[in-house]
Each structure stands twice: as C-alpha cells, then as structure tokens.
Design a protein around this motif. Structure first.
Motif, PDB file in Angstrom:
ATOM      1  N   CYS A 104       0.901   0.313  -9.918  1.00  0.00           N
ATOM      2  CA  CYS A 104       2.002   1.273  -9.936  1.00  0.00           C
ATOM      3  C   CYS A 104       1.646   2.424 -10.875  1.00  0.00           C
ATOM      4  O   CYS A 104       1.191   2.198 -12.000  1.00  0.00           O
ATOM      5  CB  CYS A 104       3.292   0.601 -10.400  1.00  0.00           C
ATOM      6  N   ALA A 105       1.847   3.628 -10.437  1.00  0.00           N
ATOM      7  CA  ALA A 105       1.516   4.811 -11.235  1.00  0.00           C
ATOM      8  C   ALA A 105       2.397   4.879 -12.476  1.00  0.00           C
ATOM      9  O   ALA A 105       3.503   4.329 -12.504  1.00  0.00           O
ATOM     10  CB  ALA A 105       1.695   6.070 -10.388  1.00  0.00           C
ATOM     11  N   GLU A 110      12.287   4.660  -9.026  1.00  0.00           N
ATOM     12  CA  GLU A 110      11.809   5.534 -10.089  1.00  0.00           C
ATOM     13  C   GLU A 110      10.740   6.503  -9.592  1.00  0.00           C
ATOM     14  O   GLU A 110      10.119   7.206 -10.389  1.00  0.00           O
ATOM     15  CB  GLU A 110      11.262   4.704 -11.252  1.00  0.00           C
ATOM     16  N   GLN A 111      10.536   6.535  -8.274  1.00  0.00           N
ATOM     17  CA  GLN A 111       9.553   7.419  -7.641  1.00  0.00           C
ATOM     18  C   GLN A 111       8.166   7.253  -8.268  1.00  0.00           C
ATOM     19  O   GLN A 111       7.486   8.231  -8.594  1.00  0.00           O
ATOM     20  CB  GLN A 111      10.009   8.877  -7.729  1.00  0.00           C
ATOM     21  N   MET A 112       7.773   5.996  -8.422  1.00  0.00           N
ATOM     22  CA  MET A 112       6.439   5.665  -8.932  1.00  0.00           C
ATOM     23  C   MET A 112       5.595   5.153  -7.770  1.00  0.00           C
ATOM     24  O   MET A 112       5.851   4.065  -7.251  1.00  0.00           O
ATOM     25  CB  MET A 112       6.541   4.590 -10.029  1.00  0.00           C
ATOM     26  N   PRO A 113       4.611   5.911  -7.313  1.00  0.00           N
ATOM     27  CA  PRO A 113       3.770   5.472  -6.202  1.00  0.00           C
ATOM     28  C   PRO A 113       3.065   4.155  -6.522  1.00  0.00           C
ATOM     29  O   PRO A 113       2.716   3.891  -7.680  1.00  0.00           O
ATOM     30  CB  PRO A 113       2.759   6.607  -6.052  1.00  0.00           C
ATOM     31  N   VAL A 114       2.851   3.355  -5.491  1.00  0.00           N
ATOM     32  CA  VAL A 114       2.163   2.074  -5.636  1.00  0.00           C
ATOM     33  C   VAL A 114       0.935   2.086  -4.728  1.00  0.00           C
ATOM     34  O   VAL A 114       1.038   2.384  -3.534  1.00  0.00           O
ATOM     35  CB  VAL A 114       3.076   0.893  -5.266  1.00  0.00           C
ATOM     36  N   THR A 115      -0.227   1.781  -5.299  1.00  0.00           N
ATOM     37  CA  THR A 115      -1.472   1.719  -4.545  1.00  0.00           C
ATOM     38  C   THR A 115      -1.858   0.260  -4.328  1.00  0.00           C
ATOM     39  O   THR A 115      -1.804  -0.541  -5.265  1.00  0.00           O
ATOM     40  CB  THR A 115      -2.605   2.444  -5.294  1.00  0.00           C
ATOM     41  N   GLU A 116      -2.238  -0.066  -3.100  1.00  0.00           N
ATOM     42  CA  GLU A 116      -2.664  -1.435  -2.787  1.00  0.00           C
ATOM     43  C   GLU A 116      -4.168  -1.468  -2.546  1.00  0.00           C
ATOM     44  O   GLU A 116      -4.711  -0.668  -1.791  1.00  0.00           O
ATOM     45  CB  GLU A 116      -1.945  -1.961  -1.540  1.00  0.00           C
ATOM     46  N   GLN A 117      -4.835  -2.403  -3.211  1.00  0.00           N
ATOM     47  CA  GLN A 117      -6.249  -2.670  -2.982  1.00  0.00           C
ATOM     48  C   GLN A 117      -6.376  -4.043  -2.327  1.00  0.00           C
ATOM     49  O   GLN A 117      -6.111  -5.062  -2.965  1.00  0.00           O
ATOM     50  CB  GLN A 117      -7.041  -2.640  -4.290  1.00  0.00           C
ATOM     51  N   TYR A 118      -6.742  -4.031  -1.070  1.00  0.00           N
ATOM     52  CA  TYR A 118      -6.927  -5.284  -0.336  1.00  0.00           C
ATOM     53  C   TYR A 118      -8.270  -5.877  -0.747  1.00  0.00           C
ATOM     54  O   TYR A 118      -9.323  -5.264  -0.585  1.00  0.00           O
ATOM     55  CB  TYR A 118      -6.858  -5.020   1.170  1.00  0.00           C
ATOM     56  N   LEU A 119      -8.251  -7.093  -1.304  1.00  0.00           N
ATOM     57  CA  LEU A 119      -9.441  -7.699  -1.890  1.00  0.00           C
ATOM     58  C   LEU A 119     -10.228  -8.496  -0.869  1.00  0.00           C
ATOM     59  O   LEU A 119      -9.663  -9.223  -0.042  1.00  0.00           O
ATOM     60  CB  LEU A 119      -9.036  -8.587  -3.071  1.00  0.00           C
ATOM     61  N   ASN A 120     -11.513  -8.412  -0.975  1.00  0.00           N
ATOM     62  CA  ASN A 120     -12.444  -9.007  -0.020  1.00  0.00           C
ATOM     63  C   ASN A 120     -12.753 -10.462  -0.424  1.00  0.00           C
ATOM     64  O   ASN A 120     -13.904 -10.820  -0.695  1.00  0.00           O
ATOM     65  CB  ASN A 120     -13.724  -8.162   0.012  1.00  0.00           C
TER      66      ASN A 120
END
Length: 456
Positions: free
Chosen positions: A44-45, A112-122
C-alpha cells in the motif's frame, strides 16, 4: 455506514478489473494461475496520516478457483488501548493480525485513496500451501472473533469476513512489523522446500544507505514529526550498508516491493526463476500528492530563536554597566528565556533517559544528543534562581559548554546523524552558557573587590 458500503462496492468493482489487467502481463501464465492457489504481496502506498506515512504491507493468499481470497494484515493495533503511547515509546507495543476478505481489506485503503500494488509470487503449489498453512495456524491455535459484512455485489450478495484472533506479537518498527512478517513467511516457505532468494541484479549497485536516510524519504513532508523521531533514534540507524544487503531494507513496504522486483529464486536444481511473476495495481487509483510541509520547520523556528538569543545576550552585555533599573529589566528578560530553554532541554533529556534506560526499541539504547538534552539542565536552571550560588552556577555553565563542544565533535565526526535543527539549539545553549559563566565571573570579581576594599 452507507459510505463504507459504497466504498466496499467500489472495491468489488475494481478487483475484477485488476485481475483482468493481470492478463495483459502474461496471458497464458496468469489465466492458469487465476484457477489455482496463489500468494501475492500487497504493498500500500504511503498515506497522509502519521501512522500511514510509510505505507503498509499484507499477504494475499488465494485458494484454488478464487476461494477463499484473504488478505493477512499484521498491522493491527488500537490507539484507544490504555497506555498505548507510553507502551509504544518503551517498545512494549503488541500488534496482532487480521484475516480479511480482500474487498474488505481494500476498502480501508480505497477510503484513504492509497493505491495498492500486487506482486504475484512465482511459488510452487507446495510453497503456496505452506504459506497458507503458516498464516492459518494462528487462527487454528487461538480463539478469534469473526465479523461478517453482507454486501450486494455485481454477482449477487457477497459475505465479507474479518477474523481477529486473541494473539499478538511484539511489534518493532525496524525489525518486526507488518512488512517483515509477510517477507519472513515467503522466505520460510522457500527454505522449507530447499530454495533460496538471491539478488543478482544488485551486485553492480555500489550505493550505500542508512535506515535513517530511508525513513527520511517518507517523513520529509512532516518536518516536526521527523525532528521528534530523529531526537529519539540513536546511531544504530546511521550504519551504512550497500545494495547487496538489501534484506535489511524489508522494514519499509515500498523498499520490500523493490527488493522483490529484483529477487530471484534459486531452486534445488540450481536454476533461477524470478520471484515476482507479475506486478499490477490492485486498486487502480491516482496517488494522492503529498501534503506540503509547513514553512515553520524546526530549522526555521530554532534559527529565529538563535538570532533572538544573540540579540538578547548582546543587550544583556551592554546593560551590565547601566543603571540598576535597566539591568533589572534585562535580567528578567534573560532569566525568562533561559528558563524556557533549560526546561525544554531537560524535558527532552528526561524523555531520552526513559528511552535509553527502559525502552526495548533496539535503536534508542544509545544517543549522543544526551550531551545537550539532559535532565541535569534542571540543576543549571536552579542555580540561576539562587543569587548566592555563584560558584555552582559557573560550574554548571562550564559543564553545559563542554556538552555543546562534545555535541559538535560527534556531529562533525559523523558518529551519529543529528537533526540539523539541533545545531541552532546547541548554539543557543553555548551562547547563553557562556554569558552565564561570564556574569558569574564578573559577580565573583566584584565580590572579591568589595571584600578587599572593606578590609582596608
């Protein structure tokens, strides 16, 4: 309540868009992954609230065919708990974990307008199962409270859940927090299956950083908060380490995200594969611009006070041979200023004493700012109110001057990175202590002169 439901509905609409966006990264891989269990790192940013300044990390664990789809959040705490602030200062803060439906987790950050980035794990299926089992053990071994939230979505009614167990861990900002817990779970799954994390892309990076530098990256828009934090943190956070040691960066969410982007998995056969198979915005929203820092920064405020102390001291020096009324007026002004100065230094010194002596935080056990922020300044203040304690006042003034000189020795040798705003504070103490020492010598000289004159 209606606002919360609307935000959850927004998240329910956005999440399918995020899943669809993943297909643009690697169609064949991600379409197959959407039907199987998987683990993702959610970053979360940074937000605008003080406890959101550094961002946040959680684990997303999704079962086969998309159910269940949970976010495991190790950042659960309660500000309303009795004695929370004191416990936090002493390093006695206990955090917990929540297991939440992904949409419910996303609601908080969409709100809260906080962007969330998802990293799909290998990860392999066995490693995914290991992470899932590791997270659920807490809920299997402890009682937990489940809250349900029925929400009307696009595909009918969804029942979102939030599980809160009777379980805590001793939170530590630098070494044991929401980010390190998520990263440790992934590292444990790899280790259990004979695999390791490697960072081949970092070997060419010769840059060095300190933990304090990284913290400053997120607190620059809150200068007074940064100043207060720097007063408490000792030289441990000023140790420099290079990019190859980036595992130590894991305490900050966005740094963990960057590390995972560069990381690879070395399998049992020695072959390398990327740790992150795909990265995509989970909540595609615009990042809020950071709030502008107040123009009245600590450096500005204490710089103005230093200039005022110079004028005050110069006026006191010129008035020493003036009439008694003028001398008395300047004495009232200087004594009032010195009282505020020494009380402030003493209060911070008492706080540092508590942190150094009793706090369990690993980065506050040593602090060289103690040479100027010291409870003994109260004795210096007391000497100013005792007209006959001239010798004692002179000794305390000299000790304060020695402390300031010690401050500048540590500052210029780089033993500890002091907040820049402490420079004018140290200079104020130096100027006022020198003036007190001078006037004490002057008083002692006149006293000896009077005694000698009376003996004639």
């Amino acid at each position: 309540m209606m606002k919360k439901i609307l935000h959850i509905l927004l998240v329910l609409v956005l999440l399918p868009l995020a899943v669809r966006a993943q297909s643009f990264v690697d169609v064949s891989t991600m379409s197959a992954a959407n039907d199987s269990a998987r683990v993702s790192l959610l970053t979360c940013a940074p937000g605008t609230s003080l406890y959101r300044l550094y961002g946040h990390t959680a684990l997303r664990v999704r079962g086969a065919n998309g159910t269940p789809d949970y976010a495991y959040n190790y950042g659960l705490f309660s500000l309303s708990k009795s004695g929370f602030i004191l416990d936090f200062m002493l390093g006695l803060t206990d955090y917990s974990v929540s297991r939440e439906s992904l949409a419910l987790f996303g609601y908080e950050f969409a709100n809260e307008q906080m962007p969330v980035t998802e990293q799909y794990l290998n990860l392999t299926p066995a490693e995914v199962a290991y992470v899932m089992r590791l997270q659920n053990q807490i809920f299997e071994q402890h009682k937990y409270e489940r809250r349900t939230f029925p929400v009307q979505g696009l595909n009918g009614t969804d029942t979102l859940v939030a599980d809160r167990p009777e379980w805590t861990y001793r939170y530590n900002f630098l070494y044991d927090n929401c980010t390190t817990r998520a990263v440790d779970a992934i590292k444990a799954a790899l280790k259990a299956h004979g695999e390791t994390l490697v960072f081949p892309n970092l070997k060419r990076d010769k840059s060095v950083m300190t933990q304090r530098d990284m913290i400053h990256e997120f607190t620059k828009s809150s200068p007074w908060y940064q100043f207060g934090q720097d007063l408490l943190l000792g030289p441990e956070v000023d140790r420099q380490f290079n990019a190859e040691e980036q595992l130590r960066y894991n305490f900050l969410p966005t740094y963990a995200l960057r590390i995972f982007d560069a990381a690879q998995i070395r399998g049992r056969d020695g072959q390398l594969r990327p740790l992150v198979l795909a990265k995509t915005p989970l909540l595609p929203m615009v990042t809020l611009s950071q709030q502008k820092a107040t123009p009245l920064t600590p450096m500005v405020v204490f710089g103005i006070l230093f200039a005022f102390s110079l004028l005050l001291t110069f006026g006191q020096w010129r008035a020493r041979k003036g009439n008694p009324v003028t001398q008395r007026a300047w004495r009232i002004w200087t004594l009032s200023f010195d009282t505020v100065l020494l009380v402030g230094l003493s209060v911070v010194g008492i706080l540092l004493t508590i942190m150094i002596g009793w706090s369990e935080h690993p980065a506050v056990g040593t602090n060289y700012l103690y040479v100027i922020f010291n409870p003994l300044m109260l004795l210096f203040l007391l000497s100013l109110y005792l007209p006959r304690a001239v010798a004692f006042r002179k000794v305390m003034a000299v000790l304060a001057i020695v402390g300031v000189l010690g401050y500048f020795v540590v500052y210029f040798l780089g033993i500890q990175q002091f907040p820049l705003a402490t420079v004018p504070i140290a200079l104020i103490l130096l100027v006022r202590s020198a003036m007190v020492a001078y006037t004490s010598c002057d008083i002692a000289h006149h006293a000896r002169h009077r005694v000698a004159h009376s003996l004639r």
